[in-house]
Enzyme design. Structure first.
Site, PDB file in Angstrom:
ATOM      1  N   HIS A  38      63.174 -39.309  -3.642  1.00 50.19           N
ATOM      2  CA  HIS A  38      63.456 -39.055  -2.228  1.00 50.19           C
ATOM      3  C   HIS A  38      64.942 -38.799  -1.979  1.00 50.19           C
ATOM      4  O   HIS A  38      65.791 -39.328  -2.682  1.00 50.19           O
ATOM      5  CB  HIS A  38      63.042 -40.255  -1.373  1.00 50.19           C
ATOM      6  CG  HIS A  38      61.613 -40.633  -1.522  1.00 50.19           C
ATOM      7  ND1 HIS A  38      61.198 -41.937  -1.485  1.00 50.19           N
ATOM      8  CD2 HIS A  38      60.488 -39.894  -1.721  1.00 50.19           C
ATOM      9  CE1 HIS A  38      59.882 -41.992  -1.637  1.00 50.19           C
ATOM     10  NE2 HIS A  38      59.434 -40.764  -1.798  1.00 50.19           N
ATOM     11  N   LYS A  47      73.230 -45.240  -1.583  1.00 46.56           N
ATOM     12  CA  LYS A  47      72.394 -46.442  -1.671  1.00 46.56           C
ATOM     13  C   LYS A  47      72.994 -47.429  -2.669  1.00 46.56           C
ATOM     14  O   LYS A  47      73.544 -47.027  -3.700  1.00 46.56           O
ATOM     15  CB  LYS A  47      70.970 -46.088  -2.114  1.00 46.56           C
ATOM     16  CG  LYS A  47      70.230 -45.224  -1.113  1.00 46.56           C
ATOM     17  CD  LYS A  47      68.857 -44.838  -1.598  1.00 46.56           C
ATOM     18  CE  LYS A  47      68.151 -43.980  -0.550  1.00 46.56           C
ATOM     19  NZ  LYS A  47      66.862 -43.473  -1.041  1.00 46.56           N
ATOM     20  N   TYR A  88      67.575 -52.215  -0.893  1.00 45.51           N
ATOM     21  CA  TYR A  88      68.686 -51.277  -0.976  1.00 45.51           C
ATOM     22  C   TYR A  88      69.360 -51.120   0.369  1.00 45.51           C
ATOM     23  O   TYR A  88      68.748 -51.145   1.420  1.00 45.51           O
ATOM     24  CB  TYR A  88      68.259 -49.929  -1.553  1.00 45.51           C
ATOM     25  CG  TYR A  88      67.110 -49.228  -0.871  1.00 45.51           C
ATOM     26  CD1 TYR A  88      67.335 -48.139  -0.040  1.00 45.51           C
ATOM     27  CD2 TYR A  88      65.797 -49.632  -1.094  1.00 45.51           C
ATOM     28  CE1 TYR A  88      66.281 -47.480   0.558  1.00 45.51           C
ATOM     29  CE2 TYR A  88      64.742 -48.975  -0.497  1.00 45.51           C
ATOM     30  CZ  TYR A  88      64.994 -47.898   0.338  1.00 45.51           C
ATOM     31  OH  TYR A  88      63.949 -47.251   0.939  1.00 45.51           O
ATOM     32  N   ASP A 129      54.364 -38.200  -2.021  1.00 45.30           N
ATOM     33  CA  ASP A 129      55.069 -38.080  -3.297  1.00 45.30           C
ATOM     34  C   ASP A 129      54.314 -37.215  -4.302  1.00 45.30           C
ATOM     35  O   ASP A 129      54.911 -36.683  -5.229  1.00 45.30           O
ATOM     36  CB  ASP A 129      55.347 -39.465  -3.897  1.00 45.30           C
ATOM     37  CG  ASP A 129      56.486 -40.185  -3.179  1.00 45.30           C
ATOM     38  OD1 ASP A 129      57.192 -39.559  -2.368  1.00 45.30           O
ATOM     39  OD2 ASP A 129      56.664 -41.395  -3.436  1.00 45.30           O
TER      40      ASP A 129
END
Length: 185
Positions: free
Chosen positions: A64, A73, A133, A172
């Site tokens: 992603h 991140k 995250y 996905d």
């Protein structure tokens, strides 16, 4: 005394971060983020959003990214073990299209700092994993994009457990390749 050890990877700006862990008969204590300390190790980004996911063994999330509002991140595993992957999609980067993977676990307590301009995904190796995250920008659903996890052009060497089915979200399963993404930029 430094609270974090930073390890460079072969992709500029992508770092493994090892927090100092204090262990005694009660358990352990570790600081996982300190803005001043991160600036001391060269990470000057502010984090605006924290996320957490719970996933069972065989779940693969990703790859992603947000294109117009990219997110940096800081990833870590609270419980369990995952194989965490970052793919450089920064236009003009000498490592464009290169990937880096690392096992993050509750035992090794390592973190991965992924700068803006990378696709990100992870595969759960343990029975379950709690994955956290921090993000440098907010999640914008209309800006979410992705690249299929098994894109042959990228050649990511996922440590897939062949005795466990890979579990993907419907979205996905439908992402295109890195070449499809290049046509859009």
């Amino acid at each position: 005394m430094a609270k974090f050890n930073i390890i460079n990877t072969d992709i500029e700006g992508l770092y493994i971060i090892e927090p100092k862990v204090f262990i005694d008969n009660r358990g352990y204590f570790s600081e996982i983020y300190n803005e001043a300390e991160f600036k001391n190790i060269g990470i000057y980004k502010s984090f605006l959003q924290d996320n957490i996911s719970y996933s069972k063994k065989g779940v693969l999330r990703g790859l992603h990214f947000q294109h117009k509002r990219p997110q940096g991140k800081l990833t870590r595993v609270v419980n369990g073990q995952v194989y965490d992957v970052a793919v450089d999609l920064r236009v003009g980067s000498k490592t464009y299209g290169k990937w880096y993977g690392i096992v993050l676990s509750e035992n090794n307590k390592k973190m991965l700092y992924i700068p803006e301009g990378f696709a990100h995904g992870f595969y759960v190796l343990s029975d379950f994993a709690i994955f956290e995250y921090k993000c440098t920008d907010y999640y914008v659903p209309s800006d979410q994009q992705g690249i299929i996890w098994n894109d042959s052009e990228l050649g990511i060497e996922w440590p897939i457990d062949t005795s466990t089915d890979i579990i993907l979200s419907e979205q996905d399963k439908k992402w295109g390749t890195v070449k499809d993404f290049q046509k859009c930029i």
